[in-house]
Design an enzyme around this catalytic site. Structure first.
Site, mmCIF file in Angstrom:
data_model
loop_
_atom_site.group_PDB
_atom_site.id
_atom_site.type_symbol
_atom_site.label_atom_id
_atom_site.label_comp_id
_atom_site.label_asym_id
_atom_site.label_seq_id
_atom_site.Cartn_x
_atom_site.Cartn_y
_atom_site.Cartn_z
ATOM 1 N N PRO A 52 0.829 -1.215 0.000
ATOM 2 C CA PRO A 52 0.000 0.000 0.000
ATOM 3 C C PRO A 52 0.859 1.260 0.000
ATOM 4 O O PRO A 52 1.954 1.259 0.565
ATOM 5 C CB PRO A 52 -0.795 -0.096 1.309
ATOM 6 C CG PRO A 52 -0.141 -1.150 2.129
ATOM 7 C CD PRO A 52 0.678 -2.003 1.228
ATOM 8 N N ASP A 53 0.365 2.343 -0.634
ATOM 9 C CA ASP A 53 1.063 3.617 -0.469
ATOM 10 C C ASP A 53 0.517 4.287 0.790
ATOM 11 O O ASP A 53 -0.174 3.639 1.599
ATOM 12 C CB ASP A 53 0.974 4.487 -1.738
ATOM 13 C CG ASP A 53 -0.430 5.019 -2.011
ATOM 14 O OD1 ASP A 53 -1.328 4.821 -1.181
ATOM 15 O OD2 ASP A 53 -0.623 5.653 -3.071
ATOM 16 N N PHE A 54 0.821 5.551 1.005
ATOM 17 C CA PHE A 54 0.405 6.193 2.248
ATOM 18 C C PHE A 54 -0.890 6.975 2.099
ATOM 19 O O PHE A 54 -1.759 6.948 2.959
ATOM 20 C CB PHE A 54 1.526 7.132 2.753
ATOM 21 C CG PHE A 54 2.766 6.378 3.120
ATOM 22 C CD1 PHE A 54 2.912 5.847 4.384
ATOM 23 C CD2 PHE A 54 3.773 6.158 2.195
ATOM 24 C CE1 PHE A 54 4.044 5.119 4.738
ATOM 25 C CE2 PHE A 54 4.912 5.428 2.523
ATOM 26 C CZ PHE A 54 5.039 4.920 3.805
ATOM 27 N N ARG A 55 -1.030 7.706 0.976
ATOM 28 C CA ARG A 55 -2.074 8.726 0.928
ATOM 29 C C ARG A 55 -3.159 8.503 -0.112
ATOM 30 O O ARG A 55 -4.003 9.391 -0.285
ATOM 31 C CB ARG A 55 -1.428 10.108 0.725
ATOM 32 C CG ARG A 55 -0.535 10.479 1.891
ATOM 33 C CD ARG A 55 0.162 11.817 1.739
ATOM 34 N NE ARG A 55 0.975 12.070 2.922
ATOM 35 C CZ ARG A 55 2.202 11.569 3.112
ATOM 36 N NH1 ARG A 55 2.750 10.823 2.189
ATOM 37 N NH2 ARG A 55 2.869 11.823 4.223
ATOM 38 N N ASN A 126 11.231 5.204 -0.590
ATOM 39 C CA ASN A 126 10.688 3.906 -0.189
ATOM 40 C C ASN A 126 11.651 3.133 0.696
ATOM 41 O O ASN A 126 12.869 3.235 0.549
ATOM 42 C CB ASN A 126 10.330 3.089 -1.433
ATOM 43 C CG ASN A 126 9.260 3.784 -2.260
ATOM 44 O OD1 ASN A 126 8.584 4.680 -1.750
ATOM 45 N ND2 ASN A 126 9.104 3.407 -3.503
ATOM 46 N N ASP A 128 11.162 -0.206 0.985
ATOM 47 C CA ASP A 128 10.923 -1.617 0.640
ATOM 48 C C ASP A 128 12.118 -2.287 -0.040
ATOM 49 O O ASP A 128 12.090 -3.499 -0.295
ATOM 50 C CB ASP A 128 9.662 -1.746 -0.240
ATOM 51 C CG ASP A 128 9.708 -0.872 -1.486
ATOM 52 O OD1 ASP A 128 10.811 -0.623 -2.004
ATOM 53 O OD2 ASP A 128 8.636 -0.432 -1.957
ATOM 54 N N HIS A 145 14.602 8.170 3.029
ATOM 55 C CA HIS A 145 13.908 7.934 4.293
ATOM 56 C C HIS A 145 14.417 6.659 4.975
ATOM 57 O O HIS A 145 13.691 6.017 5.731
ATOM 58 C CB HIS A 145 12.388 7.894 4.071
ATOM 59 C CG HIS A 145 11.840 9.231 3.642
ATOM 60 N ND1 HIS A 145 10.560 9.423 3.180
ATOM 61 C CD2 HIS A 145 12.417 10.462 3.626
ATOM 62 C CE1 HIS A 145 10.382 10.702 2.883
ATOM 63 N NE2 HIS A 145 11.496 11.353 3.142
HETATM 64 P P1 OAD Z 1 2.155 8.819 -0.962
HETATM 65 O O1 OAD Z 1 1.225 7.737 -0.577
HETATM 66 O O2 OAD Z 1 2.082 10.092 -0.236
HETATM 67 O O3 OAD Z 1 1.962 9.151 -2.515
HETATM 68 C C1 OAD Z 1 1.911 8.137 -3.485
HETATM 69 C C2 OAD Z 1 1.586 8.787 -4.824
HETATM 70 O O4 OAD Z 1 1.660 7.785 -5.814
HETATM 71 C C3 OAD Z 1 0.187 9.390 -4.872
HETATM 72 O O5 OAD Z 1 0.233 10.623 -5.580
HETATM 73 C C4 OAD Z 1 -0.624 8.325 -5.643
HETATM 74 O O6 OAD Z 1 -1.665 8.900 -6.406
HETATM 75 C C5 OAD Z 1 0.452 7.791 -6.556
HETATM 76 N N1 OAD Z 1 0.255 6.391 -6.975
HETATM 77 C C6 OAD Z 1 -0.209 5.334 -6.269
HETATM 78 N N2 OAD Z 1 -0.165 4.209 -7.004
HETATM 79 C C7 OAD Z 1 0.344 4.560 -8.214
HETATM 80 C C8 OAD Z 1 0.655 3.862 -9.419
HETATM 81 N N3 OAD Z 1 0.463 2.540 -9.552
HETATM 82 N N4 OAD Z 1 1.156 4.571 -10.465
HETATM 83 C C9 OAD Z 1 1.359 5.909 -10.378
HETATM 84 N N5 OAD Z 1 1.105 6.631 -9.272
HETATM 85 C C10 OAD Z 1 0.620 5.962 -8.206
HETATM 86 O O7 OAD Z 1 3.627 8.196 -0.918
HETATM 87 P P2 OAD Z 1 5.006 8.976 -0.883
HETATM 88 O O8 OAD Z 1 4.964 10.196 -1.725
HETATM 89 O O9 OAD Z 1 6.065 7.977 -1.159
HETATM 90 O O10 OAD Z 1 7.644 8.911 4.939
HETATM 91 O O11 OAD Z 1 5.084 9.387 0.646
HETATM 92 C C11 OAD Z 1 6.179 10.113 1.111
HETATM 93 C C12 OAD Z 1 6.491 9.757 2.526
HETATM 94 O O12 OAD Z 1 5.317 9.882 3.332
HETATM 95 C C13 OAD Z 1 6.916 8.333 2.762
HETATM 96 O O13 OAD Z 1 8.266 8.085 2.456
HETATM 97 C C14 OAD Z 1 6.644 8.159 4.225
HETATM 98 C C15 OAD Z 1 5.308 8.823 4.315
HETATM 99 O O14 OAD Z 1 4.995 9.382 5.529
HETATM 100 C C16 OAD Z 1 7.992 8.562 6.164
HETATM 101 O O15 OAD Z 1 7.501 7.618 6.730
HETATM 102 C C17 OAD Z 1 9.046 9.442 6.750
#
Ligand code: OAD
Length: 377
Positions: A52-55, A126, A128, A145
């Site tokens: 899963p992503d975060f947001r 990431n 991972d 990170h």
């Molecule tokens: P986010 O979850 O904030 O953002 C992920 C982005 O990827 C979003 O804009 C989604 O729309 C997009 N996305 C998801 N799946 C996708 C796909 N298959 N193809 C293209 N785009 C896709 O994740 P990060 O930006 O990595 O930090 O978050 C940054 C930091 O926030 C992380 O490193 C973590 C978190 O808190 C810490 O824990 C310090």
């Protein structure tokens, strides 16, 4: 071929590319003018792998944790909360620990850039380790990170053995320091912790690059989120993301490839004439079964299941903590820290002015823009 668009007026001509499109980016690379490609990645490049992503609103970790009794879902990755209650972090760590996930075609594309001598530096948020699994040489990676690759005591800083860490994480148990009994934490960067010095040592490489590729990140966490803005205005920047983020799309040579990044990357590989090689490398690495699983999109279901299981498990330990400590609300120390967190600079401009040293989240929103999705493969 999918479509790529920019938010700058059509009458504004690009300075470097022949036009704002992926074929033009490919021509720029093929002409030999892109010798130093900087790649900036976030959680979105690993969602197809099942992480899963975060947001993301429905499947993101924070969006789902928001339903729980946490003051803020990000607390699971904050030091004050961890000191008070490390268990929720270890519940997440058990499922997110490197080992069970496989690289996506986007990870393998980054390695292809490296094998062709074009990758100047990869900056990833990431933890991972999938870029490493895809073969990207360690000296070309900045894990901004941190990562799960090492761990230490948060008090005396003594490193903790890898094998014992793996055992604890596999049981979602909290490891304690063998010297002082302090809490052990992987060397991943929590909110308000410093980024690795390597990030600051190599940040200039994003400024020196002649092409910047941004994949799968919301660009909400600073100082990482400021990296694309280091590139001079005439340097082409390409965004492969579900949505427009940061300042991408505001400069004459910005190309927005909105949609899933694997599709966008395949389109660029097609335009470069690398597609066959890319697909072959990916299948060789992950195997046909995993490749087909990712292609069928069955990992989306897996991400949904994964995230709901994670939330359920974190909820359970929050309540255990509630009963054993009498409260799940943060300690006074955590409350003060939280207050500070809310009052620390959050806009990109403020962070740049104040010289960032630690991870800060930002609440920037992007201006309205013309958005066009990539289609098909
Ligand atoms: P986010 O979850 O904030 O953002 C992920 C982005 O990827 C979003 O804009 C989604 O729309 C997009 N996305 C998801 N799946 C996708 C796909 N298959 N193809 C293209 N785009 C896709 O994740 P990060 O930006 O990595 O930090 O978050 C940054 C930091 O926030 C992380 O490193 C973590 C978190 O808190 C810490 O824990 C310090």
């Amino acid at each position: 071929m999918g479509q790529e668009f920019s938010a700058v007026p059509e009458t504004t001509k690009p300075e470097t590319l022949s036009e704002r499109s992926l074929p033009a980016v490919a021509d720029y690379i093929k002409s030999g003018k892109a010798k130093k490609v900087a790649v900036l990645t976030g959680a979105g490049i690993s969602t197809a792998a099942g992480i899963p992503d975060f947001r993301s609103p429905e499947t993101g970790l924070y969006a789902n944790l928001a339903a729980l009794e946490l003051e803020e879902p990000e607390d699971v990755f904050s030091l004050p909360f961890f000191k008070e209650n490390p268990k929720p972090f270890y519940v997440l760590a058990k499922d997110l620990y490197p080992g069970k996930f496989h690289p996506t075609i986007s990870h393998v594309f980054i390695n292809l850039l490296a094998t062709k001598g074009l990758l100047y530096q990869l900056f990833t948020q990431n933890i991972d380790c999938l870029e490493r699994r895809a073969g990207v040489p360690a000296d070309l990676i900045v894990e901004a990170h941190g990562s799960f690759a090492s761990q230490r005591c948060i008090d005396c800083k003594m490193p903790y053995p890898d094998d014992k860490m793996r055992e604890h994480v596999s049981r979602a148990e909290v490891p304690h320091c063998e010297k002082c009994n302090g809490l052990v934490k992987p060397d991943i960067v929590f909110f308000h912790e410093n980024l690795p010095s390597l990030f600051f040592d190599r940040r200039h490489m994003a400024e020196e690059a002649d092409l910047v590729l941004v994949l799968g990140t919301s660009l909400t966490v600073h100082p990482f989120a400021g990296l694309p803005d280091l590139a001079p205005v005439e340097v082409p920047r390409v965004l492969f993301n579900m949505e427009r983020v940061g300042s991408l799309g505001s400069q004459p040579d910005d190309v927005l490839v909105l949609g899933d990044c694997d599709t966008g990357v395949r389109q660029l590989a097609d335009a470069l004439g690398w597609r066959e090689e890319l697909e072959a490398e990916w299948r060789k690495l992950v195997g046909d079964e995993e490749a087909d699983r990712q292609l069928k999109g069955s990992t989306k279901r897996q991400v949904e299941d994964e995230v709901s299981q994670l939330v359920h498990d974190v909820d359970k330990v929050l309540h255990v903590h509630d009963v054993s400590s009498g409260s799940s609300s943060p300690s006074p120390e955590a409350a003060t820290e939280k207050q500070q967190k809310e009052t620390t600079p959050t806009t990109q401009q403020e962070v740049q002015q104040n010289g960032p040293a630690s991870v800060e989240k930002s609440v920037e929103t992007t201006a309205g823009t013309e958005e066009v999705k990539v289609t098909g493969t």
